[in-house]
Design a protein around this motif. Structure first.
Motif, PDB file in Angstrom:
ATOM      1  N   VAL A 144       0.857  -1.184   0.000  1.00 45.75           N
ATOM      2  CA  VAL A 144       0.000   0.000   0.000  1.00 45.75           C
ATOM      3  C   VAL A 144       0.892   1.233   0.000  1.00 45.75           C
ATOM      4  CG1 VAL A 144      -1.884  -1.175   1.204  1.00 45.75           C
ATOM      5  CG2 VAL A 144      -0.142   0.044   2.529  1.00 45.75           C
ATOM      6  N   SER A 145       0.292   2.389  -0.222  1.00 49.44           N
ATOM      7  CA  SER A 145       1.072   3.629  -0.247  1.00 49.44           C
ATOM      8  C   SER A 145       1.526   3.986   1.159  1.00 49.44           C
ATOM      9  CB  SER A 145       0.215   4.766  -0.795  1.00 49.44           C
ATOM     10  OG  SER A 145      -0.831   5.081   0.114  1.00 49.44           O
ATOM     11  N   PRO A 146       2.600   4.771   1.306  1.00 46.95           N
ATOM     12  CA  PRO A 146       3.061   5.201   2.631  1.00 46.95           C
ATOM     13  C   PRO A 146       1.973   5.912   3.437  1.00 46.95           C
ATOM     14  CG  PRO A 146       4.750   5.627   0.991  1.00 46.95           C
ATOM     15  CD  PRO A 146       3.541   5.200   0.229  1.00 46.95           C
ATOM     16  N   SER A 147       1.159   6.744   2.771  1.00 48.61           N
ATOM     17  CA  SER A 147       0.115   7.458   3.510  1.00 48.61           C
ATOM     18  C   SER A 147      -0.952   6.499   4.010  1.00 48.61           C
ATOM     19  CB  SER A 147      -0.514   8.534   2.623  1.00 48.61           C
ATOM     20  OG  SER A 147      -1.125   7.948   1.475  1.00 48.61           O
ATOM     21  N   ASP A 148      -1.332   5.517   3.195  1.00 46.28           N
ATOM     22  CA  ASP A 148      -2.307   4.518   3.650  1.00 46.28           C
ATOM     23  C   ASP A 148      -1.731   3.684   4.791  1.00 46.28           C
ATOM     24  OD1 ASP A 148      -4.186   5.354   1.860  1.00 46.28           O
ATOM     25  OD2 ASP A 148      -3.789   3.778   0.378  1.00 46.28           O
ATOM     26  N   ALA A 149      -0.450   3.355   4.705  1.00 45.53           N
ATOM     27  CA  ALA A 149       0.192   2.574   5.764  1.00 45.53           C
ATOM     28  C   ALA A 149       0.195   3.341   7.087  1.00 45.53           C
ATOM     29  CB  ALA A 149       1.614   2.207   5.352  1.00 45.53           C
ATOM     30  N   ARG A 150       0.505   4.635   7.020  1.00 40.70           N
ATOM     31  CA  ARG A 150       0.479   5.453   8.240  1.00 40.70           C
ATOM     32  C   ARG A 150      -0.924   5.473   8.840  1.00 40.70           C
ATOM     33  NH1 ARG A 150       4.148   8.613   5.261  1.00 40.70           N
ATOM     34  NH2 ARG A 150       2.462   9.901   4.414  1.00 40.70           N
ATOM     35  N   GLY A 151      -1.935   5.580   7.987  1.00 36.75           N
ATOM     36  CA  GLY A 151      -3.307   5.590   8.475  1.00 36.75           C
ATOM     37  C   GLY A 151      -3.672   4.286   9.159  1.00 36.75           C
ATOM     38  N   LEU A 152      -3.258   3.171   8.578  1.00 42.17           N
ATOM     39  CA  LEU A 152      -3.537   1.869   9.187  1.00 42.17           C
ATOM     40  C   LEU A 152      -2.861   1.740  10.555  1.00 42.17           C
ATOM     41  CD1 LEU A 152      -3.164  -0.460   6.064  1.00 42.17           C
ATOM     42  CD2 LEU A 152      -5.277   0.031   7.313  1.00 42.17           C
ATOM     43  N   CYS A 153      -1.620   2.210  10.662  1.00 47.68           N
ATOM     44  CA  CYS A 153      -0.886   2.125  11.934  1.00 47.68           C
ATOM     45  C   CYS A 153      -1.544   2.990  13.003  1.00 47.68           C
ATOM     46  CB  CYS A 153       0.567   2.537  11.730  1.00 47.68           C
ATOM     47  SG  CYS A 153       1.533   1.389  10.710  1.00 47.68           S
TER      48      CYS A 153
END
Length: 344
Positions: free
Chosen positions: A312-321
């Motif tokens: 996934v994109s870095p921004s989506d990954a940050r949101g998931l975390c």
């Protein structure tokens, strides 16, 4: 509370008190005094307050102090000793021998000497590497003596588990250091001690504390044994103990001691907390995010790992975390230190 009252209430107080005295964990009571048969008792009422419990032999004289008093039979000192609170009993057993004996009731397991100490540390390392736990520590009937000191060996606190011995000496914990005499109770009870004082003369305080600190999270290991007791688990995998849903070799931290545990069971992924009865089933994607966050030192490190794992994109990954941290009460871990092994 003075002597008397309903025996069932007294037994309940005594059972909770002896549990706190064995483990060294303060929960309901400020301090618990175990007074041995033949020990002087007249000065106990001067130091034991309303938030304390005094465990007294049935043969000792009347107690008139403000603390709650509970009568017992037997003893809780040498291996094989058994203490009775009405119909309830607890036996003393050696840690090394516990795996070879049949546990038939509540049992206090002690680290008696260097052999027991090293066996405990080795068992913790084996559990971390393989997921195999010593059978005695996952038996719901077993209490590990002076457990609180294992989690915080250097933390200095005033004594809460006090033994008044028959010869007038005063010691801490099941088999801990002698800290003074009965006449010195007001002084010795006010003096903070490090947790390692609970292990007597097994080794120097510095050696014992160093042995624990060179291993990653003994506390996390003990909470994992609690989890297995609570859930009566058998065929289960616990993240961080011989298994992880993520093996990207980028983990730079260990989960916090009190963070929830990620498990793989027959029903799927489960998030469990030993401090509450809350259990949550997780999707494989959420389980991956949880495992990564708990083994990353920062959310930035976690997000980079999640992005790789889930494509996934870095921004989506940050949101998931961030979402996992907020909704599941998980945290980034503690940065790993180089692991070395020392033996007492």
């Amino acid at each position: 509370m003075r002597d008397g009252g309903r025996s069932t209430e007294s037994e309940q107080v005594g059972a909770r008190a002896i549990r706190e005295w064995i483990t060294g964990q303060r929960e309901e009571y400020s301090r618990v005094f175990l007074v041995e048969s033949g020990a002087p008792t007249e000065g106990i009422r001067e130091v034991a307050g309303r938030d304390d419990v005094v465990l007294l032999p049935e043969t000792s004289g009347r107690y008139e102090g403000p603390a709650r008093a509970v009568r017992y039979r037997g003893a809780l000192d040498e291996i094989g000793d058994e203490l009775f609170l009405g119909e309830t009993s607890v036996e003393v057993q050696d840690y090394v021998a516990a795996v070879f004996v049949q546990i038939v009731g509540p049992t206090a397991v002690c680290l008696l000497d260097a052999a027991g100490w090293y066996a405990f540390l080795t068992d913790a390392e084996i559990a971390r590497d393989t997921g195999v736990f010593p059978s005695a520590l996952i038996d719901p009937r077993v209490l590990l003596a002076d457990r609180a000191a294992l989690m915080n060996p250097r933390e200095r606190l005033t004594p809460s588990a006090i033994r008044v011995r028959s010869d007038g000496r005063v010691s801490v914990g099941m088999r801990g250091e002698v800290i003074g005499t009965f006449e010195e109770l007001p002084t010795v009870l006010a003096a903070p001690l490090p947790g390692v004082a609970a292990w007597g003369d097994m080794a120097t305080r510095e050696e014992l504390a160093a042995d624990l600190e060179t291993r990653e999270s003994i506390g996390r290991y003990l909470f994992a044994t609690d989890l297995m007791k609570m859930l009566r688990l058998s065929a289960v995998k616990i993240s961080g103990f011989g298994w992880s849903p993520v093996d990207d070799r980028l983990a730079d931290a260990a989960p916090l001691t009190t963070d929830p545990f990620l498990l793989e069971t027959a029903d799927g992924f489960l998030l469990a907390d030993t401090g509450t009865p809350r259990r949550r089933l997780l999707s494989p994607i959420t389980a991956t995010v949880v495992a990564v966050v708990q083994t990353s030192s920062t959310l930035e490190v976690a997000a980079a790992r999640v992005a790789r794992q889930l494509s996934v994109s870095p921004s989506d990954a940050r949101g998931l975390c961030r979402e996992a941290a907020a909704t599941l009460n998980i945290h980034c871990g503690t940065r790993r230190r180089p692991h070395t092994t020392t033996a007492t």
